[in-house]
Scaffold this motif. Sequence first.
Motif, PDB file in Angstrom:
ATOM      1  N   VAL A   1      50.886  54.371  52.855  1.00 52.20           N
ATOM      2  CA  VAL A   1      52.204  54.956  52.678  1.00 52.20           C
ATOM      3  C   VAL A   1      52.039  56.435  52.298  1.00 52.20           C
ATOM      4  N   PHE A   2      52.947  57.287  52.729  1.00 51.34           N
ATOM      5  CA  PHE A   2      52.989  58.732  52.475  1.00 51.34           C
ATOM      6  C   PHE A   2      51.883  59.519  53.179  1.00 51.34           C
ATOM      7  N   THR A   3      51.160  58.914  54.108  1.00 51.26           N
ATOM      8  CA  THR A   3      50.201  59.667  54.910  1.00 51.26           C
ATOM      9  C   THR A   3      50.843  59.964  56.266  1.00 51.26           C
ATOM     10  N   VAL A   4      50.187  60.781  57.074  1.00 47.50           N
ATOM     11  CA  VAL A   4      50.725  61.165  58.382  1.00 47.50           C
ATOM     12  C   VAL A   4      49.748  60.732  59.469  1.00 47.50           C
ATOM     13  N   GLN A   5      50.290  60.144  60.512  1.00 44.60           N
ATOM     14  CA  GLN A   5      49.503  59.775  61.674  1.00 44.60           C
ATOM     15  C   GLN A   5      50.205  60.277  62.934  1.00 44.60           C
ATOM     16  N   SER A   6      49.428  60.859  63.834  1.00 45.99           N
ATOM     17  CA  SER A   6      49.976  61.305  65.111  1.00 45.99           C
ATOM     18  C   SER A   6      49.909  60.164  66.118  1.00 45.99           C
ATOM     19  N   ILE A   7      51.032  59.914  66.768  1.00 47.65           N
ATOM     20  CA  ILE A   7      51.107  58.916  67.833  1.00 47.65           C
ATOM     21  C   ILE A   7      51.292  59.705  69.123  1.00 47.65           C
ATOM     22  N   ARG A   8      50.335  59.583  70.036  1.00 51.37           N
ATOM     23  CA  ARG A   8      50.384  60.343  71.288  1.00 51.37           C
ATOM     24  C   ARG A   8      51.009  59.519  72.411  1.00 51.37           C
ATOM     25  N   THR A   9      51.839  60.187  73.201  1.00 49.46           N
ATOM     26  CA  THR A   9      52.431  59.557  74.381  1.00 49.46           C
ATOM     27  C   THR A   9      52.019  60.342  75.624  1.00 49.46           C
TER      28      THR A   9
ATOM     29  N   SER B   1      55.203  59.391  59.350  1.00 50.95           N
ATOM     30  CA  SER B   1      54.912  59.476  57.920  1.00 50.95           C
ATOM     31  C   SER B   1      55.772  58.451  57.178  1.00 50.95           C
ATOM     32  N   PRO B   2      55.277  57.213  57.061  1.00 58.36           N
ATOM     33  CA  PRO B   2      56.081  56.159  56.433  1.00 58.36           C
ATOM     34  C   PRO B   2      56.260  56.376  54.935  1.00 58.36           C
ATOM     35  N   GLN B   3      57.442  56.035  54.463  1.00 57.05           N
ATOM     36  CA  GLN B   3      57.784  56.189  53.054  1.00 57.05           C
ATOM     37  C   GLN B   3      57.781  54.855  52.307  1.00 57.05           C
ATOM     38  N   GLN B   4      57.619  53.745  53.064  1.00 58.55           N
ATOM     39  CA  GLN B   4      57.615  52.407  52.466  1.00 58.55           C
ATOM     40  C   GLN B   4      56.521  51.564  53.113  1.00 58.55           C
ATOM     41  N   LYS B   5      56.050  50.577  52.367  1.00 60.64           N
ATOM     42  CA  LYS B   5      55.084  49.627  52.905  1.00 60.64           C
ATOM     43  C   LYS B   5      55.801  48.673  53.858  1.00 60.64           C
TER      44      LYS B   5
ATOM     45  N   LYS C   1      54.050  48.894  69.990  1.00 61.00           N
ATOM     46  CA  LYS C   1      52.911  49.134  69.090  1.00 61.00           C
ATOM     47  C   LYS C   1      53.359  48.832  67.665  1.00 61.00           C
ATOM     48  N   ASN C   2      52.497  48.160  66.916  1.00 64.49           N
ATOM     49  CA  ASN C   2      52.766  47.856  65.507  1.00 64.49           C
ATOM     50  C   ASN C   2      51.797  48.617  64.615  1.00 64.49           C
ATOM     51  N   ILE C   3      52.312  49.140  63.522  1.00 63.03           N
ATOM     52  CA  ILE C   3      51.485  49.826  62.518  1.00 63.03           C
ATOM     53  C   ILE C   3      51.787  49.186  61.167  1.00 63.03           C
ATOM     54  N   VAL C   4      50.743  48.721  60.503  1.00 61.18           N
ATOM     55  CA  VAL C   4      50.872  48.127  59.182  1.00 61.18           C
ATOM     56  C   VAL C   4      50.672  49.243  58.144  1.00 61.18           C
ATOM     57  N   VAL C   5      51.634  49.387  57.251  1.00 62.38           N
ATOM     58  CA  VAL C   5      51.563  50.410  56.201  1.00 62.38           C
ATOM     59  C   VAL C   5      51.340  49.707  54.870  1.00 62.38           C
ATOM     60  N   GLU C   6      50.268  50.087  54.198  1.00 60.29           N
ATOM     61  CA  GLU C   6      49.892  49.456  52.926  1.00 60.29           C
ATOM     62  C   GLU C   6      50.148  50.379  51.750  1.00 60.29           C
TER      63      GLU C   6
END
Length: 135
Positions: free
Chosen positions: A50-58, A109-113, A130-135
């Motif tokens: 949570v609170f990190t940033v990931q780039s998703i490319r299309t 940049s998710p703000q919640q798990k 696509k699924n992304i699990v946020v911990e």
Amino acid sequence: MKKFFHIGFSAFFLGLFFISCHDDEDYQTIESVEKIKIDSVKVANDTMDVFTVQSIRTYSTYPSNCQGFYGYDYIYSDNVTRTVTAYKYISNGPCIQGNYTGTNQINFSPQQKGTYTFKFWNGGNNWITKNIVVE
């Protein structure tokens, strides 16, 4: 001297006027904006904090150099579902025909798990999920 100053000053602004009215032959304008299917999606990590940033490319395929990426329609359906549609611009002017692949990205940049589901429009009623699990 005063007349010389006025003549020089007038000539300067007249020169600026002619320069600013010059049409650039390479200038193209956008004629329309349309949906473009997303061919593929690259998610570097399917788990993140949570609170990190990931780039998703299309990746999308364009049929000429008069078309390119315009923007995304990024819709939150609920707290964890995102629907993403890409749009292309179509411009006027001389175009070189031939397919090329354009790459763009969304910074997530998710703000919640939780488990976030992304649905990317792939044409018609087709979606790349696509699924992304946020911990």
